[in-house]
Design a protein around this motif. Sequence first.
Motif, PDB file in Angstrom:
ATOM      1  N   ALA A 202       0.828  -1.203   0.000  1.00  0.00           N
ATOM      2  CA  ALA A 202       0.000   0.000   0.000  1.00  0.00           C
ATOM      3  C   ALA A 202       0.864   1.255   0.000  1.00  0.00           C
ATOM      4  N   GLY A 203       0.505   2.216  -0.861  1.00  0.00           N
ATOM      5  CA  GLY A 203       1.176   3.507  -0.911  1.00  0.00           C
ATOM      6  C   GLY A 203       2.584   3.472  -1.460  1.00  0.00           C
ATOM      7  N   MET A 204       2.952   2.397  -2.161  1.00  0.00           N
ATOM      8  CA  MET A 204       4.344   2.254  -2.605  1.00  0.00           C
ATOM      9  C   MET A 204       4.545   2.497  -4.098  1.00  0.00           C
ATOM     10  N   LEU A 205       3.490   2.831  -4.848  1.00  0.00           N
ATOM     11  CA  LEU A 205       3.601   2.938  -6.303  1.00  0.00           C
ATOM     12  C   LEU A 205       3.176   4.306  -6.794  1.00  0.00           C
ATOM     13  N   VAL A 206       3.990   4.893  -7.695  1.00  0.00           N
ATOM     14  CA  VAL A 206       3.608   6.116  -8.388  1.00  0.00           C
ATOM     15  C   VAL A 206       3.543   5.816  -9.882  1.00  0.00           C
ATOM     16  N   VAL A 207       2.480   6.287 -10.534  1.00  0.00           N
ATOM     17  CA  VAL A 207       2.266   6.076 -11.964  1.00  0.00           C
ATOM     18  C   VAL A 207       2.018   7.424 -12.625  1.00  0.00           C
ATOM     19  N   GLN A 208       2.013   7.424 -13.966  1.00  0.00           N
ATOM     20  CA  GLN A 208       1.779   8.651 -14.711  1.00  0.00           C
ATOM     21  C   GLN A 208       0.381   8.654 -15.322  1.00  0.00           C
ATOM     22  N   ASN A 209      -0.129   9.840 -15.539  1.00  0.00           N
ATOM     23  CA  ASN A 209      -1.422  10.046 -16.168  1.00  0.00           C
ATOM     24  C   ASN A 209      -1.343   9.611 -17.636  1.00  0.00           C
ATOM     25  N   PRO A 210      -2.146   8.644 -18.078  1.00  0.00           N
ATOM     26  CA  PRO A 210      -2.059   8.191 -19.472  1.00  0.00           C
ATOM     27  C   PRO A 210      -2.502   9.232 -20.485  1.00  0.00           C
ATOM     28  N   ALA A 211      -3.196  10.260 -20.038  1.00  0.00           N
ATOM     29  CA  ALA A 211      -3.596  11.325 -20.953  1.00  0.00           C
ATOM     30  C   ALA A 211      -2.452  12.260 -21.286  1.00  0.00           C
ATOM     31  N   THR A 212      -1.415  12.274 -20.452  1.00  0.00           N
ATOM     32  CA  THR A 212      -0.314  13.222 -20.649  1.00  0.00           C
ATOM     33  C   THR A 212       1.054  12.557 -20.724  1.00  0.00           C
ATOM     34  N   SER A 213       1.106  11.240 -20.597  1.00  0.00           N
ATOM     35  CA  SER A 213       2.386  10.554 -20.483  1.00  0.00           C
ATOM     36  C   SER A 213       2.380   9.260 -21.283  1.00  0.00           C
ATOM     37  N   SER A 214       3.410   9.066 -22.113  1.00  0.00           N
ATOM     38  CA  SER A 214       3.544   7.826 -22.882  1.00  0.00           C
ATOM     39  C   SER A 214       3.713   6.609 -21.977  1.00  0.00           C
ATOM     40  N   PRO A 215       4.627   6.625 -20.979  1.00  0.00           N
ATOM     41  CA  PRO A 215       4.693   5.463 -20.094  1.00  0.00           C
ATOM     42  C   PRO A 215       3.415   5.258 -19.292  1.00  0.00           C
ATOM     43  N   GLY A 216       2.734   6.345 -18.946  1.00  0.00           N
ATOM     44  CA  GLY A 216       1.463   6.194 -18.254  1.00  0.00           C
ATOM     45  C   GLY A 216       0.442   5.469 -19.102  1.00  0.00           C
ATOM     46  N   LEU A 217       0.389   5.800 -20.388  1.00  0.00           N
ATOM     47  CA  LEU A 217      -0.520   5.106 -21.303  1.00  0.00           C
ATOM     48  C   LEU A 217      -0.121   3.644 -21.442  1.00  0.00           C
ATOM     49  N   ALA A 218       1.176   3.374 -21.575  1.00  0.00           N
ATOM     50  CA  ALA A 218       1.629   1.996 -21.720  1.00  0.00           C
ATOM     51  C   ALA A 218       1.255   1.160 -20.497  1.00  0.00           C
ATOM     52  N   PHE A 219       1.378   1.731 -19.295  1.00  0.00           N
ATOM     53  CA  PHE A 219       1.006   0.985 -18.088  1.00  0.00           C
ATOM     54  C   PHE A 219      -0.495   0.716 -18.058  1.00  0.00           C
ATOM     55  N   LEU A 220      -1.302   1.696 -18.462  1.00  0.00           N
ATOM     56  CA  LEU A 220      -2.744   1.464 -18.557  1.00  0.00           C
ATOM     57  C   LEU A 220      -3.030   0.312 -19.515  1.00  0.00           C
ATOM     58  N   LEU A 221      -2.353   0.302 -20.670  1.00  0.00           N
ATOM     59  CA  LEU A 221      -2.566  -0.761 -21.651  1.00  0.00           C
ATOM     60  C   LEU A 221      -2.129  -2.116 -21.103  1.00  0.00           C
ATOM     61  N   ALA A 222      -1.083  -2.132 -20.295  1.00  0.00           N
ATOM     62  CA  ALA A 222      -0.649  -3.382 -19.670  1.00  0.00           C
ATOM     63  C   ALA A 222      -1.747  -3.943 -18.776  1.00  0.00           C
ATOM     64  N   THR A 223      -2.423  -3.065 -18.037  1.00  0.00           N
ATOM     65  CA  THR A 223      -3.491  -3.540 -17.148  1.00  0.00           C
ATOM     66  C   THR A 223      -4.704  -4.006 -17.949  1.00  0.00           C
ATOM     67  N   ILE A 224      -4.963  -3.368 -19.093  1.00  0.00           N
ATOM     68  CA  ILE A 224      -6.067  -3.805 -19.954  1.00  0.00           C
ATOM     69  C   ILE A 224      -5.726  -5.156 -20.578  1.00  0.00           C
ATOM     70  N   HIS A 225      -4.459  -5.341 -20.960  1.00  0.00           N
ATOM     71  CA  HIS A 225      -4.033  -6.633 -21.491  1.00  0.00           C
ATOM     72  C   HIS A 225      -4.244  -7.734 -20.461  1.00  0.00           C
ATOM     73  N   GLU A 226      -3.935  -7.472 -19.209  1.00  0.00           N
ATOM     74  CA  GLU A 226      -4.036  -8.489 -18.165  1.00  0.00           C
ATOM     75  C   GLU A 226      -5.486  -8.746 -17.746  1.00  0.00           C
ATOM     76  N   TYR A 227      -6.268  -7.683 -17.560  1.00  0.00           N
ATOM     77  CA  TYR A 227      -7.589  -7.843 -16.944  1.00  0.00           C
ATOM     78  C   TYR A 227      -8.751  -7.707 -17.927  1.00  0.00           C
ATOM     79  N   GLY A 228      -8.465  -7.317 -19.166  1.00  0.00           N
ATOM     80  CA  GLY A 228      -9.499  -7.273 -20.184  1.00  0.00           C
ATOM     81  C   GLY A 228     -10.448  -6.102 -20.039  1.00  0.00           C
ATOM     82  N   LEU A 229     -11.352  -5.998 -21.020  1.00  0.00           N
ATOM     83  CA  LEU A 229     -12.293  -4.888 -21.039  1.00  0.00           C
ATOM     84  C   LEU A 229     -13.253  -4.923 -19.864  1.00  0.00           C
ATOM     85  N   GLU A 230     -13.462  -6.098 -19.306  1.00  0.00           N
ATOM     86  CA  GLU A 230     -14.419  -6.231 -18.213  1.00  0.00           C
ATOM     87  C   GLU A 230     -13.787  -6.046 -16.838  1.00  0.00           C
TER      88      GLU A 230
END
Length: 388
Positions: A202-230
Motif C-alpha cells: 500500500a502507498g508504494m507505487l507512483v504512476v503517470q497520467n495516461p492522458a499526458t504521459s507515454s509510459p502512463g498510457l503503456a502501463f494502462l494498456l498493460a493492465t487492460i491486457h491483463e484484466y481485459g475490457l471487463e
Amino acid sequence: MTARRTDRSIPKRWTAMAIVVVALAACASDRSDSGSGTTDEVAVGEPPAVAPTDPGSDTGDTITLVTYDSFPEADTSLNDALASFTEQTGIGVDILVAGDTGTMLSKASLTAGNPEGDVMWGIDNTLLSRAIADGVFEPYVATGIADGSIPVPEEFTALVPDGEATPVDFGDVCVNYDIAWFAERGLDPPSTLADLIDPAYAGMLVVQNPATSSPGLAFLLATIHEYGLEGWEDYWRALGTNGVEVVEGWTEAYYERFSWAGGGPTPMVVSYGSSPPAEVIFADPPRDDAPTGVIEDTCFRQVEFAGVLRGTDSPEAARRLVDFLIGEQFQREVPLNLFVYPGNAAVALPQEFVDFAVIPDQSRTLDPAVIDANRSTWIDEWTELVLG
C-alpha cells in the motif's frame, strides 16, 4: 488515491537523462533496449557505405527529420552518425523537434500530404494505426529489410504489413523498484501486476497520467491486457484503494516521487526496462551494480517507427535516410543515446545493457488497431475513474 495535477507536458522517455547526455557527451548518451540477444560489445569500425542511388535522385538536397523532443539535437554520437550519412551521400539532414509523440503525430496528421519535413522518427505502436489512417506516411520498405540483409523481428514488421513505416527501435515500459528500500525492510518486491494491489504494498507505487504521459498510457494498456475490457476498471479501483499516486509525467514520477532517484516516498515507479543500466552509466560516484530492479510481469512493449512523410519534395533522399536509420552504423548508436533497443537485430548491445537491462521473454502488447479504436475512450474512462 492521491491524484496530483500539474500543467507540465512531459516528454516520452528519459528527457532529463537526454539533457545530461548533451552535457556529458563523452559519456555517450541515454536510452536503450535491443532484441538481438547478443552479449558482446559493439566494435566501432569503418562506417558502412550507403548504397548509391540512380543519377538524378535527390542527392545534394537537405532534408528534414521530424522527431520527438527527447531525440538529441546536437553533440552526440547519434548526430555524428547523421553527419556521416551526409558525408557518404551528399544529403544534408536537419532535425525538427515537434514536441512529444502525440503532439508530433497531431501536427503530421494536419499536414499530411504537405508535410513539415521528409522523414519522421518515433511514432510507436500505440499511435501507429492513427498515423496510417491519417495518411501520414508514404509506404516504403527499407532496402535492407526488403532484401533480407537487415534482420528485424517479424513481430515488428507484421505491424506494418504493407510497408507503411519501418520499425527502428523498441523498449518496454515496466514498473521499477528501489532494491535497497525493499532489502532494508526485509520485504520482497512484487512480482506481478496482481501483487501491486496487495495491502502489503500500500502507498508504494507512483504512476503517470495516461492522458499526458507515454509510459502512463503503456502501463494502462498493460493492465487492460491483463484484466481485459471487463476487469481493468476494477483493478484500478483496487490500485486506488491501495494508495497509488498519480502524477502528470515521467520526470516528476521518477525524479521527485521515486525513492531511489528523487528521495521521494514511493519505492516503485512506472519507468523502463532500460532504467537500471541508465542508473549504472550515469552513477556519480561510479557503481558496478544496478540500484533498481524491474517487475517483468508489468512490462508493455513499445515499438517505434520511422517513415517517409507523404508529400515530401525529396522522396528519394528520404528513402535513403530511412535505409540509413535501420542500418548498423546508426542503429549501434541508438541504445546509449535513446535508451531503447535497436530494431536491427544484428546490432550488439553495449555491455551495460547486457548486464543490467531487462528484456522480458513475453512483453505485454495489444493490436495497434485495437489501441487506436479504444485509446480515447479508455483514457476518458480512466480519467473519470481515477481523477474524478
